[in-house]
Design a protein around this motif. Sequence first.
Motif, short mmCIF file in Angstrom:
data_model
loop_
_atom_site.label_atom_id
_atom_site.label_comp_id
_atom_site.label_asym_id
_atom_site.label_seq_id
_atom_site.Cartn_x
_atom_site.Cartn_y
_atom_site.Cartn_z
N ALA A 54 0.66 -1.27 -0.13
CA ALA A 54 -0.01 -0.17 0.11
C ALA A 54 0.89 1.38 -0.13
O ALA A 54 0.42 2.45 0.23
N GLY A 55 2.02 1.06 -0.22
CA GLY A 55 3.19 2.33 -0.31
C GLY A 55 3.83 2.46 0.92
O GLY A 55 4.62 3.50 1.15
N GLY A 56 3.73 1.46 1.80
CA GLY A 56 4.53 1.58 3.04
C GLY A 56 4.05 1.96 4.25
O GLY A 56 2.75 2.63 4.30
N LEU A 57 4.69 1.87 5.39
CA LEU A 57 3.91 2.03 6.67
C LEU A 57 3.53 3.46 6.90
O LEU A 57 2.57 3.91 7.22
N GLU A 58 4.39 4.32 6.49
CA GLU A 58 4.21 5.89 6.65
C GLU A 58 3.18 6.35 5.84
O GLU A 58 2.24 7.17 6.22
N GLN A 59 2.92 5.77 4.49
CA GLN A 59 1.86 6.12 3.72
C GLN A 59 0.46 5.65 4.20
O GLN A 59 -0.49 6.57 4.21
N LEU A 60 0.66 4.39 4.70
CA LEU A 60 -0.62 3.93 5.26
C LEU A 60 -1.21 4.66 6.49
O LEU A 60 -2.47 4.78 6.59
N ILE A 61 -0.11 5.06 7.39
CA ILE A 61 -0.64 5.73 8.47
C ILE A 61 -1.21 7.26 8.15
O ILE A 61 -2.09 7.50 8.68
N THR A 62 -0.81 7.87 6.90
CA THR A 62 -1.45 8.71 6.52
C THR A 62 -2.74 8.71 5.91
O THR A 62 -4.02 9.56 6.22
N ASP A 63 -2.70 7.66 5.01
CA ASP A 63 -4.04 7.31 4.41
C ASP A 63 -5.23 6.88 5.27
O ASP A 63 -6.15 6.82 5.05
N ALA A 64 -4.76 6.27 6.38
CA ALA A 64 -5.63 5.72 7.41
C ALA A 64 -6.29 7.10 8.23
O ALA A 64 -6.94 6.61 9.19
N ASP A 65 -5.87 8.17 8.08
CA ASP A 65 -5.91 9.21 9.14
C ASP A 65 -5.67 8.99 10.57
O ASP A 65 -6.43 9.37 11.45
N ILE A 66 -4.59 8.17 10.84
CA ILE A 66 -3.92 8.10 11.95
C ILE A 66 -3.17 9.11 12.60
O ILE A 66 -2.18 9.65 11.74
N ALA A 67 -3.50 9.81 13.65
CA ALA A 67 -2.80 11.05 14.05
C ALA A 67 -1.51 10.79 14.56
O ALA A 67 -1.13 9.85 15.38
N THR A 68 -0.48 11.57 14.01
CA THR A 68 0.74 11.50 14.58
C THR A 68 1.69 12.74 14.36
O THR A 68 1.05 13.29 13.07
N THR A 69 2.63 13.08 15.08
CA THR A 69 3.17 14.29 14.92
C THR A 69 4.61 13.76 13.91
O THR A 69 5.16 14.56 13.26
#
Length: 427
Positions: A68-83
């Motif tokens: 899916a483009g890697g963990l960083e991209q997935l975190i962004t696409d899944a709307d998971i909050a993070t700094t």
Amino acid sequence: MPAHSLSDAVLAAVDERLAETDAALARDYPGDDGRRQPVHTVYLPADRFAVHTPHHWGATALSAADAAGGLEQLITDADIATTSAETLAGLVRAKLTAEPIEDLRLDFEDGYGDRGDDVEDADVTRAAQAVVHALVEGTAPPFIGIRFKCMEAATRARGIRTLDLFLTGLLDGGDLPAGLTLTLPKVTSVGQVEAMVVVAEQLEAALGLPPGRLRFEVQVETPQAILGADGTAPVARFIHAGDGRVSSLHYGTYDYSASLGIAAAYQAMDHPAADHAKNVMQVAVAGTGVHLADGSTNILPVGAPDHVAQAWRLHARLVRRHLERGIYQGWDLHPAQLVTRFAATYSFYREGFALAATRLRNYVHRTDSGFLDEPATARALASFIDRGRVCGALTTAEVEAATQIPVETLRAIALNRSPQSQEENHE
């Protein structure tokens, strides 16, 4: 000394009057015992378990994220909050590599079905042997066990037989695993819990186990557990009828929803009916030391990319939702759900860490701040931070640096105990 009106005899009489109440409160509501609570339970049909299942699930989860483009991209696409998506992704990757499953339940109930006695007997024996091998090789999760068939008349004998065979098989290979967890499903009455206590006692006697060694989870999947015919909440009585053996209450999303006649399309963890049941369960476990777990979503991140992305967003939102509501465990049914399980969980703890650490530091060191926190709030702050540390969202170094207190002191505050009493309960 200042004068007072009541004599010591009056105070002694009050103590005597309340002695039974004091004893009942200490017995029924002992508080958190310091056991580690896993962030999730993975359910797997028992015949599919193998020695390297946890590693395989972790690798499959990482492969799904990479696709899916890697963990960083997935975190962004899944709307998971993070700094920092990079930091969060690194922590999740490390978790999926080192400990992808915290709690694994080999399922001999709905996920397994009725395959006949001969087949189930053979599968139970193989499952026990596989668990023993996993323990020897160090591949077993910290918590592992089975869900056997329920105490209803049609399945009672089969469920007890499966439990007996599984425990016997484990003991043939050595001791029971420290994290052994047994799940009793579809509980509808206090009598079924009491019957399970008798079964546990008899198994301990037959297998040469110390009294109290066998504890079990109660799965709440029926409306009769939430509201009895007499208008009471039987689920609260389950805990106390368990004679100290009930370790957790687990909510069963789909059986419970179906029992209420909710259409399949609307059966979900966030349905108002689900919230009502879990609210009752949450009040029932408060102060007892019994853990509480949410259910699962059966919308899996598999298939077309659009569906996978939507399923990840849904799962991440539901994980975050039950964490915000004070439910710190849920179910996962597919390897790809591990990605959003840990990403959403770690985000929850890391997002709230700075403020929680500041408030706890100020409380402990008596520093003036914008909050006037009381002991109960300090316990909640310490518990929040320690849960994050135990699951891997926070490091010990981060915690001690931000709070300016040792982890042992943090845990003592969380459990309302002296630091010296923590050694035997340390995770």
